[in-house]
Design an enzyme around this catalytic site. Structure first.
Site, PDB file in Angstrom:
ATOM      1  N   SER A 136       0.867  -1.195   0.000  1.00 56.29           N
ATOM      2  CA  SER A 136       0.000   0.000   0.000  1.00 56.29           C
ATOM      3  C   SER A 136       0.895   1.233   0.000  1.00 56.29           C
ATOM      4  CB  SER A 136      -0.868   0.007   1.269  1.00 56.29           C
ATOM      5  OG  SER A 136      -1.431   1.287   1.480  1.00 56.29           O
ATOM      6  N   TYR A 149      -1.293  -0.367  10.670  1.00 51.92           N
ATOM      7  CA  TYR A 149      -1.339  -0.849   9.276  1.00 51.92           C
ATOM      8  C   TYR A 149      -0.071  -0.461   8.509  1.00 51.92           C
ATOM      9  CZ  TYR A 149      -3.287  -1.168   4.475  1.00 51.92           C
ATOM     10  OH  TYR A 149      -3.527  -1.454   3.149  1.00 51.92           O
TER      11      TYR A 149
HETATM   12  N1  LIG Z   1      -8.860  -0.795   0.182  1.00 54.10           N
HETATM   13  C1  LIG Z   1      -7.820   0.024  -0.014  1.00 54.10           C
HETATM   14  O1  LIG Z   1      -7.985   1.252  -0.112  1.00 54.10           O
HETATM   15  C2  LIG Z   1      -6.426  -0.550  -0.104  1.00 54.10           C
HETATM   16  C3  LIG Z   1      -5.377   0.318  -0.439  1.00 54.10           C
HETATM   17  C4  LIG Z   1      -4.090  -0.184  -0.547  1.00 54.10           C
HETATM   18  C5  LIG Z   1      -3.853  -1.523  -0.323  1.00 54.10           C
HETATM   19  N2  LIG Z   1      -4.884  -2.362  -0.007  1.00 54.10           N
HETATM   20  C6  LIG Z   1      -4.567  -3.764   0.226  1.00 54.10           C
HETATM   21  O2  LIG Z   1      -5.283  -4.571  -0.691  1.00 54.10           O
HETATM   22  C7  LIG Z   1      -5.475  -5.863  -0.124  1.00 54.10           C
HETATM   23  C8  LIG Z   1      -6.934  -6.260  -0.275  1.00 54.10           C
HETATM   24  O3  LIG Z   1      -7.717  -5.415   0.532  1.00 54.10           O
HETATM   25  P1  LIG Z   1      -9.191  -4.954   0.127  1.00 54.10           P
HETATM   26  O4  LIG Z   1      -9.179  -3.488   0.110  1.00 54.10           O
HETATM   27  O5  LIG Z   1      -9.650  -5.697  -1.073  1.00 54.10           O
HETATM   28  O6  LIG Z   1      -9.992  -5.371   1.443  1.00 54.10           O
HETATM   29  P2  LIG Z   1     -10.970  -6.586   1.770  1.00 54.10           P
HETATM   30  O7  LIG Z   1     -12.112  -6.604   0.818  1.00 54.10           O
HETATM   31  O8  LIG Z   1     -11.247  -6.466   3.218  1.00 54.10           O
HETATM   32  O9  LIG Z   1     -10.079  -7.874   1.473  1.00 54.10           O
HETATM   33  C9  LIG Z   1      -9.185  -8.421   2.394  1.00 54.10           C
HETATM   34  C10 LIG Z   1      -8.981  -9.875   2.031  1.00 54.10           C
HETATM   35  O10 LIG Z   1      -8.031 -10.444   2.947  1.00 54.10           O
HETATM   36  C11 LIG Z   1      -8.568 -11.660   3.439  1.00 54.10           C
HETATM   37  N3  LIG Z   1      -8.062 -11.971   4.753  1.00 54.10           N
HETATM   38  C12 LIG Z   1      -8.064 -11.179   5.855  1.00 54.10           C
HETATM   39  N4  LIG Z   1      -7.575 -11.863   6.910  1.00 54.10           N
HETATM   40  C13 LIG Z   1      -7.279 -13.110   6.466  1.00 54.10           C
HETATM   41  C14 LIG Z   1      -6.777 -14.290   7.080  1.00 54.10           C
HETATM   42  N5  LIG Z   1      -6.473 -14.326   8.388  1.00 54.10           N
HETATM   43  N6  LIG Z   1      -6.607 -15.401   6.315  1.00 54.10           N
HETATM   44  C15 LIG Z   1      -6.912 -15.384   4.996  1.00 54.10           C
HETATM   45  N7  LIG Z   1      -7.397 -14.303   4.358  1.00 54.10           N
HETATM   46  C16 LIG Z   1      -7.584 -13.187   5.090  1.00 54.10           C
HETATM   47  C17 LIG Z   1     -10.082 -11.412   3.460  1.00 54.10           C
HETATM   48  O11 LIG Z   1     -10.784 -12.653   3.448  1.00 54.10           O
HETATM   49  P3  LIG Z   1     -11.525 -13.339   4.718  1.00 54.10           P
HETATM   50  O12 LIG Z   1     -12.034 -12.244   5.586  1.00 54.10           O
HETATM   51  O13 LIG Z   1     -12.592 -14.148   4.059  1.00 54.10           O
HETATM   52  O14 LIG Z   1     -10.486 -14.183   5.361  1.00 54.10           O
HETATM   53  C18 LIG Z   1     -10.263 -10.685   2.140  1.00 54.10           C
HETATM   54  O15 LIG Z   1     -10.354 -11.603   1.084  1.00 54.10           O
HETATM   55  C19 LIG Z   1      -5.001  -5.765   1.331  1.00 54.10           C
HETATM   56  O16 LIG Z   1      -3.711  -6.286   1.449  1.00 54.10           O
HETATM   57  C20 LIG Z   1      -4.998  -4.265   1.583  1.00 54.10           C
HETATM   58  O17 LIG Z   1      -4.097  -3.913   2.602  1.00 54.10           O
HETATM   59  C21 LIG Z   1      -6.169  -1.908   0.094  1.00 54.10           C
END
Ligand SMILES: NC(=O)c1ccc[n+]([C@@H]2O[C@H](COP(=O)([O-])OP(=O)(O)OC[C@H]3O[C@@H](n4cnc5c(N)ncnc54)[C@H](OP(=O)(O)O)[C@@H]3O)[C@@H](O)[C@H]2O)c1
Length: 254
Positions: A136, A149
């Protein structure tokens, strides 16, 4: 890297960016296995597709090991690990929450380690493959509200860089992805402004394009990259005074 026919394991694919990336890779002809904890979400995502759902909790070493065995036998091997699992809750370190801090570290950083532990021997042995890590732009500066984070994402960026150098002669490529805000369950519930926010589908398309082009580091969208590039140049002594002045979105909440 060639996407068509590539055997990809997407970890953290039950929602948001991971789910969009799974659909994008599947549509591009990759052979995809998807993992996360929420099994029903994985079933919904893969229904009517060729994708394989395998429930995994990245904070549990045995779950990751067993999950990878299932993935390897379903795909007949592995070419690409995409680590997308992540968690973020708004933090206020004036009331330190050790449990939340540890949860960020175990999901965002140690979980990547668990996945590398089980997949690297396969990738190194075949002397071909790739690791794609989703970090990120929060990695770039310490920001109030992302106190738990941000450090995990900074560590992921550092780890991927070291890995890229270490695996250079093993034929294993490493790509770091640093997105800005994107629409997902992680951020959509938050009640602060999120500048330059893009959809998960847009982000997924950029990442797959980057994979095809063998990009080393991908930072997007462009305006967020410019903002954070500027932020990185601010001297450390000035930064604490600047964050409230800039009224950064995370700060407003505190
Ligand atoms: N949203 C943003 O603005 C943003 C910006 C920069 C980077 N990111 C990064 O992008 C990635 C995806 O995030 P997102 O925004 O798409 O959020 P999200 O919809 O909350 O997705 C997070 C994913 O991680 C999985 N996860 C969480 N804990 C886990 C565990 N213990 N074991 C296995 N899987 C797990 C969740 O699945 P389950 O809950 O089903 O386990 C879900 O599939 C993350 O690494 C986040 O830091 C997001």
């Amino acid at each position: 890297m060639q996407i068509e026919g590539a055997r990809c394991w997407l970890v953290g694919a039950s929602s948001g960016l991971g789910a969009a990336l799974a659909r994008e890779l599947d549509a591009a002809g990759a052979v995809v296995a998807v993992s996360a904890r929420r099994q029903e979400r994985l079933q919904e995502l893969t229904a009517g597709t060729g994708m394989t759902p395998v429930a995994v909790d990245v904070t549990d070493a045995e779950s990751v090991r067993a999950g990878f065995e299932q993935v390897r036998s379903a795909l007949g091997g592995l070419d690409v690990l995409v680590y997308c699992a992540g968690t973020w809750q708004v933090s206020d370190v004036r009331d330190w929450d050790q449990e939340s801090f540890e949860q960020h570290v175990s999901t965002n950083l140690l979980g990547l380690g668990q996945c590398l532990d089980v997949t690297l021997p396969t990738l190194r042995e075949q002397r071909r493959g790739a690791v794609v890590g989703i970090a990120s732009v929060a990695a770039y500066r310490g920001v109030p509200g992302a106190d738990y984070y941000g450090p995990t994402k900074a560590a992921v960026v550092n780890l991927l860089e070291a890995l890229r150098a270490s695996l250079r002669t093993d034929g294993v490529r490493v790509m770091s992805v640093l997105p800005g805000f994107l629409r997902s369950e992680m951020t959509d519930a938050a009640d602060f402004p999120q500048p330059f926010k893009i959809t998960a589908e847009d982000a997924a398309a950029r990442i797959v394009r980057g994979m095809r082009q063998d990009r080393t580091v991908l930072v997007f969208p462009r305006r967020m990259r410019a903002l954070m590039t500027g932020a990185r140049m601010v001297p450390a002594a000035v930064w604490p005074r600047l964050t409230p002045v800039l009224r950064l979105p995370w700060v407003r909440r505190l």
